[in-house]
Scaffold this motif. Sequence first.
Motif, PDB file in Angstrom:
ATOM      1  N   VAL A  69       0.842  -1.203   0.000  1.00  0.00           N
ATOM      2  CA  VAL A  69       0.000   0.000   0.000  1.00  0.00           C
ATOM      3  C   VAL A  69       0.878   1.254   0.000  1.00  0.00           C
ATOM      4  N   HIS A  70       2.087   1.143   0.545  1.00  0.00           N
ATOM      5  CA  HIS A  70       3.022   2.269   0.629  1.00  0.00           C
ATOM      6  C   HIS A  70       4.041   2.256  -0.513  1.00  0.00           C
ATOM      7  N   GLY A  71       3.802   1.440  -1.533  1.00  0.00           N
ATOM      8  CA  GLY A  71       4.684   1.405  -2.689  1.00  0.00           C
ATOM      9  C   GLY A  71       5.803   0.390  -2.624  1.00  0.00           C
ATOM     10  N   ALA A  72       5.854  -0.423  -1.585  1.00  0.00           N
ATOM     11  CA  ALA A  72       6.916  -1.431  -1.478  1.00  0.00           C
ATOM     12  C   ALA A  72       6.777  -2.464  -2.595  1.00  0.00           C
ATOM     13  N   GLU A  73       7.927  -2.858  -3.150  1.00  0.00           N
ATOM     14  CA  GLU A  73       7.948  -3.860  -4.213  1.00  0.00           C
ATOM     15  C   GLU A  73       8.939  -4.950  -3.871  1.00  0.00           C
ATOM     16  N   LEU A  74       8.531  -6.207  -4.040  1.00  0.00           N
ATOM     17  CA  LEU A  74       9.450  -7.327  -3.824  1.00  0.00           C
ATOM     18  C   LEU A  74      10.582  -7.268  -4.838  1.00  0.00           C
TER      19      LEU A  74
ATOM     20  N   TYR B 273      13.228  -9.798   0.262  1.00  0.00           N
ATOM     21  CA  TYR B 273      13.723  -8.428   0.212  1.00  0.00           C
ATOM     22  C   TYR B 273      12.674  -7.612  -0.531  1.00  0.00           C
ATOM     23  N   LEU B 274      12.426  -6.397  -0.041  1.00  0.00           N
ATOM     24  CA  LEU B 274      11.565  -5.489  -0.788  1.00  0.00           C
ATOM     25  C   LEU B 274      12.150  -4.084  -0.722  1.00  0.00           C
ATOM     26  N   ARG B 275      11.751  -3.264  -1.666  1.00  0.00           N
ATOM     27  CA  ARG B 275      12.228  -1.882  -1.743  1.00  0.00           C
ATOM     28  C   ARG B 275      11.307  -1.020  -0.898  1.00  0.00           C
ATOM     29  N   GLY B 276      11.904  -0.245   0.023  1.00  0.00           N
ATOM     30  CA  GLY B 276      11.135   0.597   0.929  1.00  0.00           C
ATOM     31  C   GLY B 276      11.365   2.074   0.669  1.00  0.00           C
ATOM     32  N   PRO B 277      11.105   2.915   1.685  1.00  0.00           N
ATOM     33  CA  PRO B 277      11.258   4.370   1.529  1.00  0.00           C
ATOM     34  C   PRO B 277      12.673   4.753   1.114  1.00  0.00           C
TER      35      PRO B 277
END
Length: 141
Positions: A105-110, A125-129
Amino acid sequence: MDNVAVVVDDLDAAIAFFTDLGLALGGRSSIEGPWADDTVGLHGLRSEIAMMRTPDGHSQVELTKYHAPAALSGEPENPPPNTLGLHRIMFTVDDIDDTIARLRVHGAELLGTVAQYETFYRLCYLRGPAGIIVALAEQIG
């Protein structure tokens, strides 16, 4: 260790991301003045920080939004996991699938998939802020 700092461009969005990850906002403050300039080594520093506490209360993530001088973007954008330097924070979660759904919901992508390590963990692993990599581990055995 007291905390790990992450420089972000949208403090409210980063707070929401880490809140949905299970951390609690411990405090929010403006940082500026001669002591801040001397500590960080930047003249005219003006920033805002949010301290996010882990559920066990033993660690914190400091989210920092620089107003002056402006934050610099590192190269390359969204570096891969094998880039030298600090780039990943790992958290233990109770339900990795639910956590991923909340963070999307906050844009995180695996970056890959949810993998299973023997009979012990499910990991991803996912990409965060600000492009950082957030690793998640769910103990299963």
